[in-house]
Design an enzyme around this catalytic site. Sequence first.
Site, PDB file in Angstrom:
ATOM      1  N   LYS A 277       0.439  -1.241  -0.378  1.00  0.00           N
ATOM      2  CA  LYS A 277       0.243   0.148   0.110  1.00  0.00           C
ATOM      3  C   LYS A 277       0.679   1.397   0.018  1.00  0.00           C
ATOM      4  O   LYS A 277       1.863   1.516   0.386  1.00  0.00           O
ATOM      5  CB  LYS A 277      -0.826   0.180   1.282  1.00  0.00           C
ATOM      6  CG  LYS A 277      -2.269   1.073   1.013  1.00  0.00           C
ATOM      7  CD  LYS A 277      -2.886   1.249   2.454  1.00  0.00           C
ATOM      8  CE  LYS A 277      -4.033   1.915   2.677  1.00  0.00           C
ATOM      9  NZ  LYS A 277      -5.021   1.656   3.891  1.00  0.00           N
TER      10      LYS A 277
ATOM     11  N   SER B 199     -10.267   2.553   2.674  1.00  0.00           N
ATOM     12  CA  SER B 199      -8.717   3.289   2.102  1.00  0.00           C
ATOM     13  C   SER B 199      -7.867   2.091   0.893  1.00  0.00           C
ATOM     14  O   SER B 199      -7.252   2.212   0.390  1.00  0.00           O
ATOM     15  CB  SER B 199      -7.577   3.919   2.731  1.00  0.00           C
ATOM     16  OG  SER B 199      -6.891   3.247   3.592  1.00  0.00           O
TER      17      SER B 199
ATOM     18  N   SER C 170     -10.036   0.028   7.386  1.00  0.00           N
ATOM     19  CA  SER C 170      -8.940  -0.139   6.066  1.00  0.00           C
ATOM     20  C   SER C 170      -8.490  -0.989   5.732  1.00  0.00           C
ATOM     21  O   SER C 170      -8.229  -1.446   4.021  1.00  0.00           O
ATOM     22  CB  SER C 170      -8.024   1.413   5.717  1.00  0.00           C
ATOM     23  OG  SER C 170      -8.700   2.342   5.405  1.00  0.00           O
TER      24      SER C 170
END
Length: 504
Positions: A79, A154, A178
């Site tokens: 990420k 997210s 997330s």
Amino acid sequence: MADLTRLAAADLAAKLASGEVSSVEATQAHLDRIAQVDGDVNAFLHVSDHAIDQAQRIDDARRAGEQLPELAGVPLAVKDVLVTTDMPSTSGSKILEGYMSPYDATVVARARAAGLVPLGKTNMDEFAMGSSTEHSAYGPTRNPWDLDRIPGGSGGGSAAAVAAFEAPLALGSDTGGSIRQPAHVTGTVGIKPTYGAVSRYGAIALASSLDQIGPVSRSVLDAGLLHDVIGGHDPHDATSLEGAWPSFAAAAREGATGEVLTGLKVGVVKELPDSGFQPGVADSFRASIAMLEKAGAEIVEISAPHFEYAIAAYYLILPAEASSNLAKFDSVRFGMRVDVPGGTVEDVMAATRDAGFGPEVKRRIILGTYALSAGYYDAYYGSAQKVRTLIQRDFANAFADVDVIASPSAPTTAFRLGEKLDDPLAMYANDLATIPANLAGVPGISIPSGLASDDGLPVGIQFLAPAREDARLYRVGAALEALLEDDWGGPLLDRAPALTGGTR
Ligand code: GLN
């Protein structure tokens, strides 16, 4: 040769260890898959130029007879909230476009040391603010199950990369859900470890009292293997917990036998079913609970009267901390600078932040600075902290009676792109089931529980355990996963329509 991108990380690792496949072959297969589908999915913000070289080094070491860690040679998606020396780190924001970090985040360094091969950086809501990845400054990620729908947020990029077989494993961050909410909407597995269990050194901070890094995968065992690599004390992170942790892969392997379910006390929060879960989500949850009960678990109704205030408290605490963390993007130290001819330092700073931050980030900075301002601090931030304490007490009371708490991981299946983009409160409501764990610092796992009876999209079930009992989540998660996959005749992702042909 079998399609290497379809293999679980544990199975790919076994083939690498036996020499049946090389890391270069496995890495190339995933790079090819990215080239094939990521134009549609947009899970990656950056694909590594170094992956094949790094894979080659693992293969050379193996051929030279070196004893390598279990996941050596397995590709990994990272990420973009985690900083990396050999790829840009943007946290999904324009203000950090092209930013190169002088160091690797601890979790990335540990992954590299274990021989994992970073494939690239995954898309995310800007600074991890959102539940759909639509707040990314680089365009939304699409859900591999239906390209018109959101992959969650997210960390939608990490979840979509794993669901679309672009990577067998990924790293995510979970401040309010997330990791778990994207897992729920993409049919993948995600774990938010206990607060402090995994280093946050080199994770671009959103809300420091809530942030936690964790694994994203297609099976509970795979998540455990990755957690074993990234977890444990880190002297660079002041909030990192001391002490040893058990092997989470071993916990998952033990759980898969199912014995853990006999006499396991599973708490179901009695206030939650009223909170507006989509009927198909509630059905899938009830079916999983019935399955647990049939396997010998005891289902116990528990009360957590303050969970309903979790979203309200979170959306004061998070913006307050975020507004402070984001103050460092001042046009001087990191990333973008907008020049204002003849302007003062303040003019440059204001112009840079105006151009560099997107609307959701600005909204939260305004909310956060307001909540922290003199005269309002006690009314907003102070009250939210009191609610946080009450939620922690709800957990303590519940865990006096039960081993784990179960709920659907999110209230709805994947919604359509654009559906909630102009309605911040509707977007915030997605975190209803996940936020309490962040406020209390306890660990949570989301595993696929099936397809919703009403719209046929993936649903996740979440288990929460007391702090430091992460291994329990791997045992219980793996036990239910084994029962469900017996029922389905294989992993849920085998039924993802958009994936069978690669792209639609
Ligand atoms: N959706 C939540 C938010 O917008 C959670 C974000 C996260 O976990 N990073 O804040």
